[in-house]
Design a protein around this motif. Sequence first.
Motif, PDB file in Angstrom:
ATOM      1  N   MET A 130       1.067  -1.209  -0.169  1.00  0.00           N
ATOM      2  CA  MET A 130      -0.078   0.080  -0.037  1.00  0.00           C
ATOM      3  C   MET A 130       0.760   1.276   0.067  1.00  0.00           C
ATOM      4  SD  MET A 130      -2.995   1.051   2.683  1.00  0.00           S
ATOM      5  CE  MET A 130      -1.690   1.292   3.933  1.00  0.00           C
ATOM      6  N   THR A 131       0.538   2.197  -0.867  1.00  0.00           N
ATOM      7  CA  THR A 131       1.511   3.209  -0.985  1.00  0.00           C
ATOM      8  C   THR A 131       0.547   4.532  -0.672  1.00  0.00           C
ATOM      9  OG1 THR A 131       2.686   2.261  -2.596  1.00  0.00           O
ATOM     10  CG2 THR A 131       3.093   4.829  -2.429  1.00  0.00           C
ATOM     11  N   ILE A 132       0.882   5.378   0.080  1.00  0.00           N
ATOM     12  CA  ILE A 132      -0.023   6.670   0.276  1.00  0.00           C
ATOM     13  C   ILE A 132       0.892   7.765  -0.069  1.00  0.00           C
ATOM     14  CG2 ILE A 132      -1.197   8.001   2.083  1.00  0.00           C
ATOM     15  CD1 ILE A 132      -1.881   5.518   3.410  1.00  0.00           C
ATOM     16  N   ILE A 133       0.262   8.741  -0.931  1.00  0.00           N
ATOM     17  CA  ILE A 133       1.047   9.960  -1.220  1.00  0.00           C
ATOM     18  C   ILE A 133       0.148  11.048  -1.069  1.00  0.00           C
ATOM     19  CG2 ILE A 133       2.107  10.907  -3.476  1.00  0.00           C
ATOM     20  CD1 ILE A 133       2.529   8.235  -4.592  1.00  0.00           C
ATOM     21  N   LYS A 134       0.980  12.060  -0.343  1.00  0.00           N
ATOM     22  CA  LYS A 134       0.127  13.389  -0.055  1.00  0.00           C
ATOM     23  C   LYS A 134       0.968  14.403  -0.956  1.00  0.00           C
ATOM     24  CE  LYS A 134      -0.381  16.551   3.654  1.00  0.00           C
ATOM     25  NZ  LYS A 134      -0.113  16.693   5.108  1.00  0.00           N
ATOM     26  N   THR A 135      -0.158  15.317  -1.754  1.00  0.00           N
ATOM     27  CA  THR A 135       0.636  16.223  -2.750  1.00  0.00           C
ATOM     28  C   THR A 135      -0.225  17.360  -2.592  1.00  0.00           C
ATOM     29  OG1 THR A 135      -0.751  15.524  -4.524  1.00  0.00           O
ATOM     30  CG2 THR A 135       1.470  14.564  -4.413  1.00  0.00           C
ATOM     31  N   ALA A 136       0.195  18.600  -2.860  1.00  0.00           N
ATOM     32  CA  ALA A 136      -0.482  19.971  -3.002  1.00  0.00           C
ATOM     33  C   ALA A 136      -0.457  20.290  -4.194  1.00  0.00           C
ATOM     34  CB  ALA A 136       0.492  20.965  -2.197  1.00  0.00           C
ATOM     35  N   GLU A 137      -1.774  20.617  -4.797  1.00  0.00           N
ATOM     36  CA  GLU A 137      -2.229  21.005  -6.193  1.00  0.00           C
ATOM     37  C   GLU A 137      -2.748  22.389  -6.114  1.00  0.00           C
ATOM     38  OE1 GLU A 137      -4.771  18.163  -7.716  1.00  0.00           O
ATOM     39  OE2 GLU A 137      -3.260  16.455  -7.446  1.00  0.00           O
ATOM     40  N   VAL A 138      -2.118  23.236  -6.854  1.00  0.00           N
ATOM     41  CA  VAL A 138      -2.935  24.459  -7.035  1.00  0.00           C
ATOM     42  C   VAL A 138      -3.771  24.304  -7.939  1.00  0.00           C
ATOM     43  CG1 VAL A 138      -2.474  26.827  -7.850  1.00  0.00           C
ATOM     44  CG2 VAL A 138      -0.672  25.906  -6.743  1.00  0.00           C
ATOM     45  N   THR A 139      -5.015  24.526  -7.565  1.00  0.00           N
ATOM     46  CA  THR A 139      -6.174  24.246  -8.167  1.00  0.00           C
ATOM     47  C   THR A 139      -6.896  25.387  -9.097  1.00  0.00           C
ATOM     48  OG1 THR A 139      -7.388  24.134  -6.586  1.00  0.00           O
ATOM     49  CG2 THR A 139      -6.908  21.954  -7.390  1.00  0.00           C
ATOM     50  N   LYS A 140      -6.910  26.619  -8.542  1.00  0.00           N
ATOM     51  CA  LYS A 140      -7.432  27.619  -8.925  1.00  0.00           C
ATOM     52  C   LYS A 140      -6.362  28.864  -8.820  1.00  0.00           C
ATOM     53  CE  LYS A 140     -12.571  27.106  -8.498  1.00  0.00           C
ATOM     54  NZ  LYS A 140     -13.516  27.303  -8.041  1.00  0.00           N
ATOM     55  N   ILE A 141      -6.305  29.892  -9.836  1.00  0.00           N
ATOM     56  CA  ILE A 141      -5.689  31.174  -9.549  1.00  0.00           C
ATOM     57  C   ILE A 141      -6.800  31.994 -10.242  1.00  0.00           C
ATOM     58  CG2 ILE A 141      -3.639  32.589 -10.226  1.00  0.00           C
ATOM     59  CD1 ILE A 141      -2.137  29.737 -10.728  1.00  0.00           C
ATOM     60  N   GLU A 142      -7.280  32.781  -9.454  1.00  0.00           N
ATOM     61  CA  GLU A 142      -8.069  33.909  -9.960  1.00  0.00           C
ATOM     62  C   GLU A 142      -7.709  35.173  -9.571  1.00  0.00           C
ATOM     63  OE1 GLU A 142     -12.004  31.550  -8.568  1.00  0.00           O
ATOM     64  OE2 GLU A 142     -10.606  32.234  -7.030  1.00  0.00           O
ATOM     65  N   VAL A 143      -7.575  36.158 -10.748  1.00  0.00           N
ATOM     66  CA  VAL A 143      -7.403  37.696 -10.670  1.00  0.00           C
ATOM     67  C   VAL A 143      -8.773  38.291 -10.299  1.00  0.00           C
ATOM     68  CG1 VAL A 143      -6.377  39.550 -11.699  1.00  0.00           C
ATOM     69  CG2 VAL A 143      -5.323  37.360 -12.118  1.00  0.00           C
ATOM     70  N   VAL A 144      -8.841  38.583  -9.133  1.00  0.00           N
ATOM     71  CA  VAL A 144      -9.977  39.338  -8.691  1.00  0.00           C
ATOM     72  C   VAL A 144      -9.772  41.206  -8.688  1.00  0.00           C
ATOM     73  CG1 VAL A 144     -11.983  39.666  -6.823  1.00  0.00           C
ATOM     74  CG2 VAL A 144     -10.919  37.576  -7.388  1.00  0.00           C
ATOM     75  N   GLY A 145     -10.463  41.922  -9.351  1.00  0.00           N
ATOM     76  CA  GLY A 145     -10.587  43.175  -9.514  1.00  0.00           C
ATOM     77  C   GLY A 145      -8.987  43.435 -10.085  1.00  0.00           C
ATOM     78  N   THR A 146      -8.262  44.270  -9.708  1.00  0.00           N
ATOM     79  CA  THR A 146      -7.115  44.708 -10.433  1.00  0.00           C
ATOM     80  C   THR A 146      -5.861  44.033 -10.216  1.00  0.00           C
ATOM     81  OG1 THR A 146      -8.142  47.016 -10.880  1.00  0.00           O
ATOM     82  CG2 THR A 146      -5.830  46.614 -11.465  1.00  0.00           C
ATOM     83  N   TRP A 147      -5.636  43.966  -8.598  1.00  0.00           N
ATOM     84  CA  TRP A 147      -4.443  43.673  -8.210  1.00  0.00           C
ATOM     85  C   TRP A 147      -4.650  42.037  -7.303  1.00  0.00           C
ATOM     86  CZ3 TRP A 147      -5.812  48.823  -7.321  1.00  0.00           C
ATOM     87  CH2 TRP A 147      -6.657  48.861  -6.360  1.00  0.00           C
ATOM     88  N   ASN A 148      -5.671  41.567  -6.931  1.00  0.00           N
ATOM     89  CA  ASN A 148      -5.951  40.649  -6.053  1.00  0.00           C
ATOM     90  C   ASN A 148      -5.684  39.307  -6.890  1.00  0.00           C
ATOM     91  OD1 ASN A 148      -6.898  41.899  -3.665  1.00  0.00           O
ATOM     92  ND2 ASN A 148      -8.134  42.793  -5.026  1.00  0.00           N
ATOM     93  N   VAL A 149      -4.862  38.366  -6.501  1.00  0.00           N
ATOM     94  CA  VAL A 149      -4.524  37.092  -7.177  1.00  0.00           C
ATOM     95  C   VAL A 149      -4.939  36.027  -6.019  1.00  0.00           C
ATOM     96  CG1 VAL A 149      -2.734  35.342  -7.899  1.00  0.00           C
ATOM     97  CG2 VAL A 149      -2.587  37.820  -8.466  1.00  0.00           C
ATOM     98  N   GLN A 150      -5.909  35.579  -6.320  1.00  0.00           N
ATOM     99  CA  GLN A 150      -6.419  34.526  -5.400  1.00  0.00           C
ATOM    100  C   GLN A 150      -6.058  33.171  -5.628  1.00  0.00           C
ATOM    101  OE1 GLN A 150     -10.752  36.642  -4.026  1.00  0.00           O
ATOM    102  NE2 GLN A 150     -10.831  34.762  -5.116  1.00  0.00           N
ATOM    103  N   VAL A 151      -5.549  32.387  -4.544  1.00  0.00           N
ATOM    104  CA  VAL A 151      -5.045  30.924  -4.865  1.00  0.00           C
ATOM    105  C   VAL A 151      -5.709  29.918  -4.128  1.00  0.00           C
ATOM    106  CG1 VAL A 151      -2.825  29.636  -4.907  1.00  0.00           C
ATOM    107  CG2 VAL A 151      -2.789  32.155  -5.249  1.00  0.00           C
ATOM    108  N   ALA A 152      -6.305  29.091  -4.544  1.00  0.00           N
ATOM    109  CA  ALA A 152      -6.721  27.867  -4.080  1.00  0.00           C
ATOM    110  C   ALA A 152      -5.783  26.610  -4.237  1.00  0.00           C
ATOM    111  CB  ALA A 152      -8.138  27.472  -4.530  1.00  0.00           C
ATOM    112  N   THR A 153      -5.293  25.977  -3.006  1.00  0.00           N
ATOM    113  CA  THR A 153      -4.402  24.983  -3.175  1.00  0.00           C
ATOM    114  C   THR A 153      -5.088  23.524  -2.472  1.00  0.00           C
ATOM    115  OG1 THR A 153      -2.626  26.589  -2.967  1.00  0.00           O
ATOM    116  CG2 THR A 153      -2.104  24.095  -2.730  1.00  0.00           C
TER     117      THR A 153
END
Lengths: 95, 171
Positions: A1-24
């Motif tokens: 049995m192999t268990i692997i934990k990873t982090a994935e950037v799933t959303k990068i949203e530019v909101v308004g002019t300067w806000n960069v919203q990141v979902a990981t």
Amino acid sequence: MTIIKTAEVTKIEVVGTWNVQVATDTVIKEDGTEISRSRHRHVLKPCTSSQNGDTWTHTDTDISSEATEVQAVANAVWTDTVKANYKTFVESQEV
Amino acid sequence: MALTKVRGLGLGTLDDNITFSTAGKGVHLGVTSATASNLVDDYEEGTWTPSFGGNTSYTARTGRYIKVGNKVFITGQVHINALGTGSNANMTGLPFTSVTTVNGNPAGTLNVNYYSNLAIAVIHIAGYVTSNSTTIYTIANVTANATIQYNTGAFYQNNSRIDFSMTYEVA
């Protein structure tokens, strides 16, 4: 049995002019099959700002620890004009 | 065959979650025709990290959120170890940027459920998020019957703890 934990950037949203919203998403897979997924969010702005009396100090946000694709979006969005507009906006806020 | 349309009367049952093949789609609730104000098409839950900025270290800090449409419900707990160069009044790190409001009105109001070891004696403490922002500004009263205001003092110090919740509007 192999268990692997990873982090994935799933959303990068530019909101308004300067806000960069990141979902990981933190994804856990057992033998290749996803068994868990949870989301963390943060928002990046061009600068961190502080005020001492009438004097403002703006320090460019350090994005060196962000994922490559996040850095690319932030660098594309945060032009000198956008940074200047952001600083003007921050200093105009009455709190 | 993919399910493309459901028609019928009475009760029905499904034995699995519903997943749309196109992002941003949802369900019109309580109406018999597509009505924008009845469309539920946005739900998300996750974590966020409250921060006082600078080199502040923490004994504990947690944050959770649920987003439904343009409303975000957050909870959080921050227990400062050493404040260092962090802010003694403002907390950042909200999971979504607040909406741009009119005349600088707040986009949400902070409810404080518990606090300890604040730097000043308060009789009421709350907070708000401003327009187009991810920062929570703390406000408090130190005198009865006074107008509540920001800048009444430096609220946080080493070992301060605050537990809170807030609902705010996003774009």
